[in-house]
Motif scaffolding. Structure first.
Motif, PDB file in Angstrom:
ATOM      1  N   ILE A 138     -19.715  16.771  16.735  1.00 55.76           N
ATOM      2  CA  ILE A 138     -19.668  15.914  15.830  1.00 55.76           C
ATOM      3  C   ILE A 138     -18.743  15.950  14.442  1.00 55.76           C
ATOM      4  O   ILE A 138     -18.750  15.099  14.258  1.00 55.76           O
ATOM      5  CB  ILE A 138     -21.489  14.770  15.118  1.00 55.76           C
ATOM      6  CG1 ILE A 138     -21.802  16.588  14.350  1.00 55.76           C
ATOM      7  CG2 ILE A 138     -22.416  14.694  16.360  1.00 55.76           C
ATOM      8  CD1 ILE A 138     -23.083  16.465  13.562  1.00 55.76           C
ATOM      9  N   CYS A 139     -18.764  17.831  15.000  1.00 53.27           N
ATOM     10  CA  CYS A 139     -17.577  18.327  14.197  1.00 53.27           C
ATOM     11  C   CYS A 139     -16.271  17.662  14.460  1.00 53.27           C
ATOM     12  O   CYS A 139     -15.205  16.956  13.598  1.00 53.27           O
ATOM     13  CB  CYS A 139     -17.216  19.334  13.919  1.00 53.27           C
ATOM     14  SG  CYS A 139     -19.432  19.631  12.506  1.00 53.27           S
ATOM     15  N   ARG A 140     -16.015  17.675  15.748  1.00 51.75           N
ATOM     16  CA  ARG A 140     -14.585  17.573  17.094  1.00 51.75           C
ATOM     17  C   ARG A 140     -14.140  16.147  15.913  1.00 51.75           C
ATOM     18  O   ARG A 140     -13.852  15.633  15.975  1.00 51.75           O
ATOM     19  CB  ARG A 140     -14.835  17.846  18.085  1.00 51.75           C
ATOM     20  CG  ARG A 140     -14.482  18.895  17.699  1.00 51.75           C
ATOM     21  CD  ARG A 140     -13.375  20.254  17.810  1.00 51.75           C
ATOM     22  NE  ARG A 140     -12.478  18.794  19.229  1.00 51.75           N
ATOM     23  CZ  ARG A 140     -10.831  18.976  18.599  1.00 51.75           C
ATOM     24  NH1 ARG A 140     -10.448  19.084  17.237  1.00 51.75           N
ATOM     25  NH2 ARG A 140     -10.736  17.940  19.626  1.00 51.75           N
ATOM     26  N   ALA A 141     -15.609  15.149  16.303  1.00 53.84           N
ATOM     27  CA  ALA A 141     -15.531  13.754  15.670  1.00 53.84           C
ATOM     28  C   ALA A 141     -14.808  13.332  14.390  1.00 53.84           C
ATOM     29  O   ALA A 141     -14.254  12.507  13.822  1.00 53.84           O
ATOM     30  CB  ALA A 141     -16.466  13.108  16.387  1.00 53.84           C
ATOM     31  N   GLY A 142     -15.697  13.991  13.421  1.00 54.83           N
ATOM     32  CA  GLY A 142     -15.747  14.217  12.538  1.00 54.83           C
ATOM     33  C   GLY A 142     -13.717  14.452  11.475  1.00 54.83           C
ATOM     34  O   GLY A 142     -13.803  13.956  10.663  1.00 54.83           O
ATOM     35  N   LEU A 143     -14.022  15.822  12.229  1.00 54.51           N
ATOM     36  CA  LEU A 143     -12.640  16.322  11.791  1.00 54.51           C
ATOM     37  C   LEU A 143     -11.087  15.093  12.963  1.00 54.51           C
ATOM     38  O   LEU A 143     -10.456  14.769  11.423  1.00 54.51           O
ATOM     39  CB  LEU A 143     -12.370  17.338  12.970  1.00 54.51           C
ATOM     40  CG  LEU A 143     -12.611  18.968  11.882  1.00 54.51           C
ATOM     41  CD1 LEU A 143     -12.910  20.016  12.754  1.00 54.51           C
ATOM     42  CD2 LEU A 143     -12.167  18.921  10.893  1.00 54.51           C
ATOM     43  N   ALA A 144     -11.179  14.219  13.624  1.00 60.84           N
ATOM     44  CA  ALA A 144     -10.065  13.007  13.666  1.00 60.84           C
ATOM     45  C   ALA A 144     -10.826  12.211  13.050  1.00 60.84           C
ATOM     46  O   ALA A 144      -9.259  11.515  12.398  1.00 60.84           O
ATOM     47  CB  ALA A 144     -10.713  13.123  15.598  1.00 60.84           C
ATOM     48  N   LEU A 145     -11.694  12.095  12.879  1.00 62.28           N
ATOM     49  CA  LEU A 145     -12.171  11.011  11.571  1.00 62.28           C
ATOM     50  C   LEU A 145     -11.411  10.670  10.352  1.00 62.28           C
ATOM     51  O   LEU A 145     -10.186   9.524   9.802  1.00 62.28           O
ATOM     52  CB  LEU A 145     -13.254  10.289  11.843  1.00 62.28           C
ATOM     53  CG  LEU A 145     -13.473   9.045  10.712  1.00 62.28           C
ATOM     54  CD1 LEU A 145     -13.584   8.141  10.849  1.00 62.28           C
ATOM     55  CD2 LEU A 145     -15.277   8.819  10.297  1.00 62.28           C
ATOM     56  N   GLY A 146     -11.269  12.072   9.884  1.00 65.22           N
ATOM     57  CA  GLY A 146     -10.863  12.287   8.791  1.00 65.22           C
ATOM     58  C   GLY A 146      -9.325  12.595   8.413  1.00 65.22           C
ATOM     59  O   GLY A 146      -8.638  12.416   7.752  1.00 65.22           O
TER      60      GLY A 146
END
Length: 179
Positions: A138-146
């Motif tokens: 979920i952090c990888r997804a959050g970084l991509a979204l950010g």
């Protein structure tokens, strides 16, 4: 979800982040989310009285850490409001800031260790590894979204990101004080 939110903010703050750095950031959050429940498990089995005394301070520590990091980001965003995005990205996420973020977002996971105290050590390790793996994803997804959001928001990303971090800290504090 706190680690996800902070990952989004980190991506917003540094939209040119490399894939390797994204892996490292997600790894730090996953590492803390894995270690904190295990630390809680160990503490329950060794220092039960100390845990009872310190438990009330956990949300306050998370609040202060996130408030300080978020406040710094807001100030950087305001002082650099006339500059372009390249000026803001000079203030990159340092290892020290990342460790503080990792602790702040995982300190409540310490209490998970209290709830799994009756697990065997093997089961506790397995549970912690699952928590860590999910956190990493979920952090990888959050970084991509950010990164996507940060690119669109340009110089306002630092201010918005800082406000989000402060909000997360407030939410942690309120949910523990009210609950």
């Amino acid at each position: 979800m706190d680690a996800f939110s902070v990952s989004v903010v980190n991506g917003m703050h540094e939209p040119g982040m490399s894939s390797i750095k994204k892996m490292k950031i997600a790894g730090v959050f996953a590492g803390f989310q894995t270690l904190m429940p295990l630390l809680g498990w160990v503490l329950v089995h060794t220092l039960l009285q100390l845990i009872k005394q310190a438990e009330g301070w956990i949300p306050w520590v998370a609040f202060v850490l996130l408030f300080l990091i978020g406040g710094k980001m807001v100030l950087e965003g305001i002082t650099n409001s006339g500059n372009d995005r390249s000026e803001l990205t000079k203030h990159r996420l340092t290892p020290g800031v990342l460790v503080v973020q990792g602790i702040a977002t995982s300190i409540d996971a310490l209490s998970v260790g209290f709830t799994i105290a009756d697990y065997t050590i093997v089961t506790a390790i397995l549970a912690a590894l699952i928590i860590g793996a999910i956190t990493f994803l979920i952090c990888r997804a959050g970084l991509a979204l950010g990164v996507k959001v940060g690119t669109k928001l340009n110089r306002h990303a630092s201010i918005i990101g800082g406000i989000i971090l402060i909000g997360i800290g407030v939410e942690i504090l309120i949910s523990h004080v009210a609950g």
